[in-house]
Scaffold this motif. Structure first.
Motif, PDB file in Angstrom:
ATOM      1  N   MET A   1      -3.089  21.348 -51.983  1.00 11.41           N
ATOM      2  CA  MET A   1      -2.818  20.989 -50.611  1.00 11.41           C
ATOM      3  C   MET A   1      -4.086  20.403 -49.992  1.00 11.41           C
ATOM      4  O   MET A   1      -5.174  20.945 -50.146  1.00 11.41           O
ATOM      5  CB  MET A   1      -2.368  22.237 -49.849  1.00 11.41           C
ATOM      6  CG  MET A   1      -1.928  21.964 -48.471  1.00 11.41           C
ATOM      7  SD  MET A   1      -1.154  23.488 -47.828  1.00 11.41           S
ATOM      8  CE  MET A   1      -0.833  22.970 -46.214  1.00 11.41           C
ATOM      9  N   THR A   2      -3.944  19.295 -49.288  1.00  7.81           N
ATOM     10  CA  THR A   2      -5.107  18.652 -48.675  1.00  7.81           C
ATOM     11  C   THR A   2      -5.505  19.374 -47.389  1.00  7.81           C
ATOM     12  O   THR A   2      -4.649  19.888 -46.671  1.00  7.81           O
ATOM     13  CB  THR A   2      -4.818  17.174 -48.360  1.00  7.81           C
ATOM     14  OG1 THR A   2      -3.731  17.124 -47.439  1.00  7.81           O
ATOM     15  CG2 THR A   2      -4.470  16.394 -49.600  1.00  7.81           C
ATOM     16  N   PRO A   3      -6.787  19.419 -47.109  1.00  5.84           N
ATOM     17  CA  PRO A   3      -7.218  20.090 -45.876  1.00  5.84           C
ATOM     18  C   PRO A   3      -6.801  19.296 -44.636  1.00  5.84           C
ATOM     19  O   PRO A   3      -6.637  18.083 -44.685  1.00  5.84           O
ATOM     20  CB  PRO A   3      -8.739  20.121 -46.002  1.00  5.84           C
ATOM     21  CG  PRO A   3      -9.072  19.043 -46.949  1.00  5.84           C
ATOM     22  CD  PRO A   3      -7.894  18.899 -47.871  1.00  5.84           C
ATOM     23  N   MET A   4      -6.634  20.004 -43.528  1.00  4.47           N
ATOM     24  CA  MET A   4      -6.246  19.351 -42.279  1.00  4.47           C
ATOM     25  C   MET A   4      -7.404  18.500 -41.750  1.00  4.47           C
ATOM     26  O   MET A   4      -8.556  18.918 -41.855  1.00  4.47           O
ATOM     27  CB  MET A   4      -5.859  20.392 -41.230  1.00  4.47           C
ATOM     28  CG  MET A   4      -4.539  21.036 -41.490  1.00  4.47           C
ATOM     29  SD  MET A   4      -4.062  22.061 -40.105  1.00  4.47           S
ATOM     30  CE  MET A   4      -4.458  23.649 -40.766  1.00  4.47           C
ATOM     31  N   PRO A   5      -7.104  17.332 -41.194  1.00  6.47           N
ATOM     32  CA  PRO A   5      -8.166  16.462 -40.678  1.00  6.47           C
ATOM     33  C   PRO A   5      -8.650  16.869 -39.294  1.00  6.47           C
ATOM     34  O   PRO A   5      -9.396  16.148 -38.658  1.00  6.47           O
ATOM     35  CB  PRO A   5      -7.491  15.090 -40.635  1.00  6.47           C
ATOM     36  CG  PRO A   5      -6.055  15.391 -40.440  1.00  6.47           C
ATOM     37  CD  PRO A   5      -5.811  16.682 -41.173  1.00  6.47           C
ATOM     38  N   TYR A   6      -8.233  18.016 -38.809  1.00  2.39           N
ATOM     39  CA  TYR A   6      -8.632  18.502 -37.496  1.00  2.39           C
ATOM     40  C   TYR A   6      -8.889  19.995 -37.592  1.00  2.39           C
ATOM     41  O   TYR A   6      -8.432  20.667 -38.501  1.00  2.39           O
ATOM     42  CB  TYR A   6      -7.568  18.203 -36.432  1.00  2.39           C
ATOM     43  CG  TYR A   6      -6.172  18.583 -36.861  1.00  2.39           C
ATOM     44  CD1 TYR A   6      -5.704  19.878 -36.688  1.00  2.39           C
ATOM     45  CD2 TYR A   6      -5.332  17.657 -37.457  1.00  2.39           C
ATOM     46  CE1 TYR A   6      -4.433  20.233 -37.099  1.00  2.39           C
ATOM     47  CE2 TYR A   6      -4.059  18.006 -37.872  1.00  2.39           C
ATOM     48  CZ  TYR A   6      -3.615  19.292 -37.684  1.00  2.39           C
ATOM     49  OH  TYR A   6      -2.378  19.652 -38.103  1.00  2.39           O
ATOM     50  N   ALA A   7      -9.653  20.504 -36.643  1.00  2.00           N
ATOM     51  CA  ALA A   7     -10.032  21.918 -36.646  1.00  2.00           C
ATOM     52  C   ALA A   7      -9.116  22.712 -35.719  1.00  2.00           C
ATOM     53  O   ALA A   7      -8.881  22.325 -34.583  1.00  2.00           O
ATOM     54  CB  ALA A   7     -11.474  22.063 -36.200  1.00  2.00           C
ATOM     55  N   LEU A   8      -8.606  23.833 -36.232  1.00  2.00           N
ATOM     56  CA  LEU A   8      -7.776  24.717 -35.417  1.00  2.00           C
ATOM     57  C   LEU A   8      -8.680  25.682 -34.664  1.00  2.00           C
ATOM     58  O   LEU A   8      -9.772  25.963 -35.125  1.00  2.00           O
ATOM     59  CB  LEU A   8      -6.803  25.472 -36.315  1.00  2.00           C
ATOM     60  CG  LEU A   8      -5.775  24.596 -37.035  1.00  2.00           C
ATOM     61  CD1 LEU A   8      -4.943  25.462 -37.961  1.00  2.00           C
ATOM     62  CD2 LEU A   8      -4.899  23.857 -36.071  1.00  2.00           C
ATOM     63  N   PRO A   9      -8.332  26.211 -33.553  1.00  2.00           N
ATOM     64  CA  PRO A   9      -7.052  26.101 -32.859  1.00  2.00           C
ATOM     65  C   PRO A   9      -6.985  24.843 -31.994  1.00  2.00           C
ATOM     66  O   PRO A   9      -7.997  24.282 -31.589  1.00  2.00           O
ATOM     67  CB  PRO A   9      -7.035  27.349 -31.968  1.00  2.00           C
ATOM     68  CG  PRO A   9      -8.466  27.580 -31.647  1.00  2.00           C
ATOM     69  CD  PRO A   9      -9.230  27.166 -32.892  1.00  2.00           C
ATOM     70  N   LEU A  10      -5.769  24.420 -31.747  1.00  3.10           N
ATOM     71  CA  LEU A  10      -5.541  23.284 -30.862  1.00  3.10           C
ATOM     72  C   LEU A  10      -5.412  23.797 -29.437  1.00  3.10           C
ATOM     73  O   LEU A  10      -4.991  24.921 -29.206  1.00  3.10           O
ATOM     74  CB  LEU A  10      -4.262  22.550 -31.261  1.00  3.10           C
ATOM     75  CG  LEU A  10      -4.235  21.971 -32.668  1.00  3.10           C
ATOM     76  CD1 LEU A  10      -2.915  21.257 -32.903  1.00  3.10           C
ATOM     77  CD2 LEU A  10      -5.392  21.047 -32.918  1.00  3.10           C
ATOM     78  N   ARG A  11      -5.780  22.974 -28.493  1.00  2.00           N
ATOM     79  CA  ARG A  11      -5.629  23.349 -27.085  1.00  2.00           C
ATOM     80  C   ARG A  11      -5.132  22.155 -26.299  1.00  2.00           C
ATOM     81  O   ARG A  11      -5.308  21.008 -26.716  1.00  2.00           O
ATOM     82  CB  ARG A  11      -6.934  23.881 -26.519  1.00  2.00           C
ATOM     83  CG  ARG A  11      -8.044  22.868 -26.520  1.00  2.00           C
ATOM     84  CD  ARG A  11      -9.308  23.456 -25.902  1.00  2.00           C
ATOM     85  NE  ARG A  11     -10.374  22.481 -26.040  1.00  2.00           N
ATOM     86  CZ  ARG A  11     -11.420  22.625 -26.818  1.00  2.00           C
ATOM     87  NH1 ARG A  11     -11.555  23.710 -27.527  1.00  2.00           N
ATOM     88  NH2 ARG A  11     -12.336  21.696 -26.881  1.00  2.00           N
ATOM     89  N   ILE A  12      -4.525  22.449 -25.173  1.00  2.63           N
ATOM     90  CA  ILE A  12      -4.017  21.401 -24.284  1.00  2.63           C
ATOM     91  C   ILE A  12      -4.908  21.391 -23.050  1.00  2.63           C
ATOM     92  O   ILE A  12      -5.109  22.423 -22.414  1.00  2.63           O
ATOM     93  CB  ILE A  12      -2.554  21.671 -23.896  1.00  2.63           C
ATOM     94  CG1 ILE A  12      -1.687  21.662 -25.150  1.00  2.63           C
ATOM     95  CG2 ILE A  12      -2.070  20.634 -22.894  1.00  2.63           C
ATOM     96  CD1 ILE A  12      -0.264  22.103 -24.914  1.00  2.63           C
ATOM     97  N   ARG A  13      -5.463  20.227 -22.748  1.00  7.61           N
ATOM     98  CA  ARG A  13      -6.350  20.062 -21.606  1.00  7.61           C
ATOM     99  C   ARG A  13      -5.718  19.096 -20.618  1.00  7.61           C
ATOM    100  O   ARG A  13      -5.254  18.035 -20.997  1.00  7.61           O
ATOM    101  CB  ARG A  13      -7.701  19.527 -22.058  1.00  7.61           C
ATOM    102  CG  ARG A  13      -8.720  19.347 -20.929  1.00  7.61           C
ATOM    103  CD  ARG A  13     -10.028  18.768 -21.440  1.00  7.61           C
ATOM    104  NE  ARG A  13      -9.862  17.553 -22.199  1.00  7.61           N
ATOM    105  CZ  ARG A  13      -9.802  16.329 -21.667  1.00  7.61           C
ATOM    106  NH1 ARG A  13      -9.876  16.159 -20.380  1.00  7.61           N
ATOM    107  NH2 ARG A  13      -9.670  15.277 -22.444  1.00  7.61           N
ATOM    108  N   LYS A  14      -5.692  19.495 -19.347  1.00  2.99           N
ATOM    109  CA  LYS A  14      -5.136  18.623 -18.308  1.00  2.99           C
ATOM    110  C   LYS A  14      -6.240  17.747 -17.744  1.00  2.99           C
ATOM    111  O   LYS A  14      -7.290  18.244 -17.346  1.00  2.99           O
ATOM    112  CB  LYS A  14      -4.492  19.435 -17.192  1.00  2.99           C
ATOM    113  CG  LYS A  14      -3.854  18.567 -16.142  1.00  2.99           C
ATOM    114  CD  LYS A  14      -3.214  19.379 -15.053  1.00  2.99           C
ATOM    115  CE  LYS A  14      -2.576  18.422 -14.041  1.00  2.99           C
ATOM    116  NZ  LYS A  14      -2.076  19.136 -12.879  1.00  2.99           N
ATOM    117  N   ALA A  15      -6.000  16.458 -17.711  1.00  2.93           N
ATOM    118  CA  ALA A  15      -6.903  15.503 -17.076  1.00  2.93           C
ATOM    119  C   ALA A  15      -6.212  14.999 -15.811  1.00  2.93           C
ATOM    120  O   ALA A  15      -5.167  15.518 -15.421  1.00  2.93           O
ATOM    121  CB  ALA A  15      -7.217  14.361 -18.033  1.00  2.93           C
ATOM    122  N   ALA A  16      -6.768  13.990 -15.188  1.00  3.20           N
ATOM    123  CA  ALA A  16      -6.228  13.482 -13.927  1.00  3.20           C
ATOM    124  C   ALA A  16      -4.781  13.031 -14.050  1.00  3.20           C
ATOM    125  O   ALA A  16      -3.952  13.350 -13.206  1.00  3.20           O
ATOM    126  CB  ALA A  16      -7.091  12.338 -13.426  1.00  3.20           C
TER     127      ALA A  16
END
Length: 69
Positions: A1-16
């Protein structure tokens, strides 16, 4: 299995005017843009704030393998 191209944990950030789905390193993986004013929303083809947040949440669940497509 290939490694994920992003680091966990994911978060949701609110911008303008968007919600960004970011990985643990702060790299944005996706943006969900919104407009709260109904007349302007129709002109610029954007989601409401509630719908944009739901979309960002769904995107983050897919990245974890929890979403159903």
């Amino acid at each position: 299995m290939t490694p994920m191209p992003y680091a966990l944990p994911l978060r949701i950030r609110k911008a303008a005017e968007s919600f960004a789905v970011e990985d643990a390193n702060g790299i944005a993986l996706a943006y969900a843009y919104f407009e709260e004013e109904p007349t302007r929303r129709g002109l610029v083809n954007r989601l409401s704030g509630t719908d944009a947040k739901a979309l960002a949440s769904y995107i983050s669940r897919i990245q974890y393998g929890l979403g159903d497509i």
